[in-house]
Scaffold this active site. Structure first.
Site, PDB file in Angstrom:
ATOM      1  N   HIS A 174       0.856  -1.191   0.000  1.00 45.03           N
ATOM      2  CA  HIS A 174       0.000   0.000   0.000  1.00 45.03           C
ATOM      3  C   HIS A 174       0.891   1.240   0.000  1.00 45.03           C
ATOM      4  CE1 HIS A 174      -3.684  -2.326   0.944  1.00 45.03           C
ATOM      5  NE2 HIS A 174      -2.815  -3.138   1.513  1.00 45.03           N
TER       6      HIS A 174
ATOM      7  N   GLY B  84      -2.296  -5.292  11.839  1.00 50.20           N
ATOM      8  CA  GLY B  84      -2.870  -5.657  10.557  1.00 50.20           C
ATOM      9  C   GLY B  84      -4.359  -5.399  10.567  1.00 50.20           C
TER      10      GLY B  84
ATOM     11  N   ILE C 109     -10.706   8.339   1.363  1.00 52.24           N
ATOM     12  CA  ILE C 109     -10.640   7.253   0.379  1.00 52.24           C
ATOM     13  C   ILE C 109     -10.513   5.901   1.088  1.00 52.24           C
ATOM     14  CG2 ILE C 109      -9.282   6.226  -1.488  1.00 52.24           C
ATOM     15  CD1 ILE C 109     -10.759   8.701  -2.387  1.00 52.24           C
TER      16      ILE C 109
ATOM     17  N   HIS D  63      -4.856   3.892  -2.915  1.00 52.19           N
ATOM     18  CA  HIS D  63      -4.806   3.162  -1.649  1.00 52.19           C
ATOM     19  C   HIS D  63      -3.869   1.967  -1.735  1.00 52.19           C
ATOM     20  CE1 HIS D  63      -6.531   1.580   2.158  1.00 52.19           C
ATOM     21  NE2 HIS D  63      -6.261   0.414   1.605  1.00 52.19           N
TER      22      HIS D  63
ATOM     23  N   SER E  11     -19.867 -11.330  38.780  1.00 56.60           N
ATOM     24  CA  SER E  11     -19.981 -12.670  38.208  1.00 56.60           C
ATOM     25  C   SER E  11     -18.624 -13.284  37.910  1.00 56.60           C
ATOM     26  CB  SER E  11     -20.811 -12.623  36.913  1.00 56.60           C
ATOM     27  OG  SER E  11     -22.131 -12.216  37.172  1.00 56.60           O
TER      28      SER E  11
ATOM     29  N   GLU F 100     -16.263  -6.008  25.447  1.00 58.48           N
ATOM     30  CA  GLU F 100     -15.313  -7.127  25.487  1.00 58.48           C
ATOM     31  C   GLU F 100     -14.156  -6.952  24.507  1.00 58.48           C
ATOM     32  OE1 GLU F 100     -19.233  -8.652  27.002  1.00 58.48           O
ATOM     33  OE2 GLU F 100     -18.604  -7.502  25.231  1.00 58.48           O
TER      34      GLU F 100
ATOM     35  N   ASP G 197     -29.817 -18.895  31.808  1.00 58.65           N
ATOM     36  CA  ASP G 197     -29.647 -17.872  30.775  1.00 58.65           C
ATOM     37  C   ASP G 197     -29.754 -18.445  29.368  1.00 58.65           C
ATOM     38  OD1 ASP G 197     -29.489 -15.504  32.162  1.00 58.65           O
ATOM     39  OD2 ASP G 197     -27.337 -15.668  32.520  1.00 58.65           O
TER      40      ASP G 197
END
Length: 670
Positions: free
Chosen positions: A35, A124, A194, A265, A387, A414, A472
């Protein structure tokens, strides 16, 4: 864009920045992939940052008080490779630049932590760098509170692109940073409009400035090609009391015929385009040729921080010998000498006063012994503190008025939590651990994979680890998640059966320096399975004989975590019928597989039938112990479908994860 005017107004800056641009063009052309456009567009911003603001010393890449520079837009890797080479990092030779993206080179397609000095993290996947940076900035704040500004006082700078900001993890990250007012965090947004598909407006209308401002950031703007304006914006951002975002208006693939297009790009490899671009730049030198005066000027930038580093070293040396030793310990990821004794005490107490408890509760007991001794732990939870049982009273809350606190309320984030933990670990001086439900490893998965890829010892505390969590229902009941974690290279997955094993696996997780750990813990109470105290860490072998056969050994039951007590009950029933049965506890498949073959054969000898027992899918590594020559002499008691909503006891019964079914399977095989 009037390049001639820019060149005339800032001739020295222009030559320095163009060295980055032509190295990017030449390396991508040589590799025929990569790139080019981002390094060409952001070269001016990077030059001003490194020349005027970044505190670093190329001769001491691991200096603990350096500013951290993170290229979140990792596809533009030639930007950072060029900077490292030009400023004089020893391992980033011109030969490495010439071998961009080739086998064995440290100049991988995307920056990879550990490949070269000066690469602070692997970037990455877009969005990971900016999310890691939150952890870097939190580490700096915490360590500054602990050690004082004379020892820890630096910035974290990030170059991020539109792709980084579109990825959802970026919102989690900027929300955390804004909440905690991480004023030493500065994001330089490459606002070029872009993406690969074309203009950003094809897919997005987000007002990024308003978005950051709404998340508690200060926002600045600059012309990303005017060095004076760039310098002004960075100076203002450094003075901010909140995290800062600078919108740098740039032109992708500056000066080429691909400028401001999606073509810019990617890889610009056409020989005529490259020649024309060099002419626009006024660059009259051949491929990979950097004039001596330009290279010398860049190397002077690279050595500018030597004086500051020397002064810092004097301040560190002025600390007491005890403090110097502790500082060295935490950055070396060494453990205090007192920890093994504390772990043994927990184990001894557990055997002397056995009680039924969930392994998540057992983990809290162990952490109460660990955290006062291992002062560099930093815990947290994704809005599940009660918990996950990850908070101990001694930690204190990390907050704007208590930077010395060691517990982070991450919120329902998370992915951001896991990414920030990577940043905490990569910064150094901190051992991060945090929790959520095992099912939500799905949300944390991209960052968990990068923990393993980079080799950073983050500890993931994953509770409610099976259908045993009960009511649950299947959305929260993990069945495939152990398998996914075990399938990840360089990851230790621990599933302890009781308090003793929980203490042992925590000790093992903390011993790691280059491997992350997943500690899988139950919601439901578990009966203790270790009845005899031993100082030896049996879990370090991965698997061991918990209870041996009485009489001729005909059956081997292999179980993990909450199912070990089921295996012991099944053994009692089988032994009552005169069927000699061994129970093997297997808290870590990875560690068991690393043992010598002779040991593994002693634990799992040929001959007896085998039954694996785990409230998860069989694909989680079980067939290596159940198939082969033993295919007709083995069975698995576990899950082959998703769970259901019901109390844990009913679920275990309905899905056949019972001692009675284990007995039936074993007798059928016999």
């Amino acid at each position: 864009m009037d390049i001639a005017s820019l060149q005339a107004q800032h001739p020295e800056h222009w030559r320095l920045a163009c060295a980055i641009r032509v190295l990017a063009l030449d390396a991508v052309a040589a590799a025929n992939s990569g790139h080019s456009g981002m390094p060409m567009g952001m070269a001016d911003v990077a030059t001003v940052l490194f020349q005027n603001h970044l505190k670093f010393d190329a001769a001491a890449p691991d200096w603990e008080d350096r500013d951290r520079f993170i290229l979140s837009a990792g596809h533009g890797s030639m930007l950072i490779y060029a900077l490292l080479h030009l400023t004089g990092y020893e391992d980033m030779t011109l030969e490495q630049i010439k071998n961009f993206r080739q086998w064995g080179a440290i100049t991988a397609g995307h920056p990879e932590y550990g490949h070269a000095k000066g690469l602070e993290t692997t970037t990455g996947p877009l969005g990971q760098g900016i999310a890691n940076a939150v952890g870097f900035a939190m580490a700096e704040e915490h360590l500054r509170a602990r050690w004082g500004a004379k020892i820890q006082d630096h910035h974290t700078y990030v170059i991020a692109g539109d792709g980084c900001l579109m990825e959802g993890v970026s919102q989690e990250a900027i929300g955390i940073a804004g909440r905690h007012q991480l004023s030493k965090l500065i994001v330089l947004w490459d606002d070029n409009g872009i993406t690969i598909d074309g203009k950003v407006e094809l897919s997005d209308i987000t007002d990024q400035r308003a978005r950051f401002a709404a998340s508690g950031w200060d926002v600045f703007d600059c012309d990303g090609h005017d060095p004076a304006d760039i310098d002004r914006a960075i100076t203002a951002a450094k003075a901010s009391k909140r995290p800062a975002m600078i919108a740098c208006k740039t032109h992708i693939a500056l000066g080429s015929s691909a400028q401001d297009t999606s073509k810019g790009h990617g890889a610009l490899t056409d020989a005529q385009l490259i020649a024309d671009t060099r002419a626009v730049y006024g660059w009259e030198h051949g491929p990979f040729v950097i004039p001596a005066d330009i290279k010398s000027a860049w190397e002077a930038i690279g050595s500018r921080g030597a004086e500051a580093r020397s002064a810092w070293q004097e301040r560190l040396s002025a600390l007491s010998a005890t403090k110097q030793a502790e500082f060295a310990r935490i950055f070396a990821r060494d453990l205090p000498a007192r920890l093994p004794a504390a772990i043994r005490k927990v184990k001894k107490t557990a055997v002397d006063a056995p009680k039924k408890m969930a392994s998540r509760a057992a983990s809290e007991v162990v952490l109460k012994a660990i955290n006062p001794i291992v002062s560099d732990t930093m815990g947290g939870s994704a809005d599940l503190t009660g918990s996950n049982n990850t908070k101990t009273d001694d930690l204190g809350m990390f907050d704007t008025d208590n930077r010395g606190g060691r517990y982070v309320y991450w919120g329902i984030r998370e992915h951001g939590m896991a990414s920030a933990m990577n940043g905490l670990a990569l910064h150094g001086g901190i051992r991060p651990y945090s929790g959520t439900f095992m099912a939500f490893t799905d949300y944390a998965r991209p960052a968990m994979r990068l923990s393993a890829l980079m080799g950073v010892p983050v500890v993931y505390v994953m509770t409610h680890d099976s259908i045993g969590l009960g009511e649950d229902g299947p959305t929260h009941q993990p069945v495939e998640h152990l398998a996914i974690s075990r399938a990840t290279p360089n990851t230790l997955v621990f599933r302890p059966a009781d308090l003793v094993e929980t203490a042992e696996v925590w000790e093992l997780a903390l011993q790691q320096k280059t491997t992350p750990s997943v500690i899988s813990l139950s919601r439901q109470g578990l009966a203790p399975v270790r009845s005899t105290h031993t100082s030896k860490n049996l879990s370090a072998q991965g698997g061991y004989v918990l209870a041996d056969a009485e009489g001729k050994r005909r059956v081997i039951l292999i179980a993990t975590g909450s199912e070990v007590e089921i295996a012991l009950k099944a053994r009692e029933l089988l032994q009552a019928e005169g069927i000699g049965t061994r129970v093997v506890s297997l808290p870590s498949m990875e560690l068991f597989n690393a043992q010598p073959e002779s040991y593994r054969k002693r634990v799992l000898p040929a001959g007896p039938v085998r039954v694996g027992i785990e409230a998860g899918v069989r694909a989680g590594g079980w067939d290596q112990y159940l198939l082969g020559e033993r295919a007709r002499k083995s069975a698995f008691v576990g899950m082959s479908s998703f769970g259901a909503s019901a109390p844990a006891e009913r679920l275990y019964e309905e899905f056949g994860i019972t001692a009675e079914n284990v007995v039936e399977q074993a007798k059928t095989l016999l």
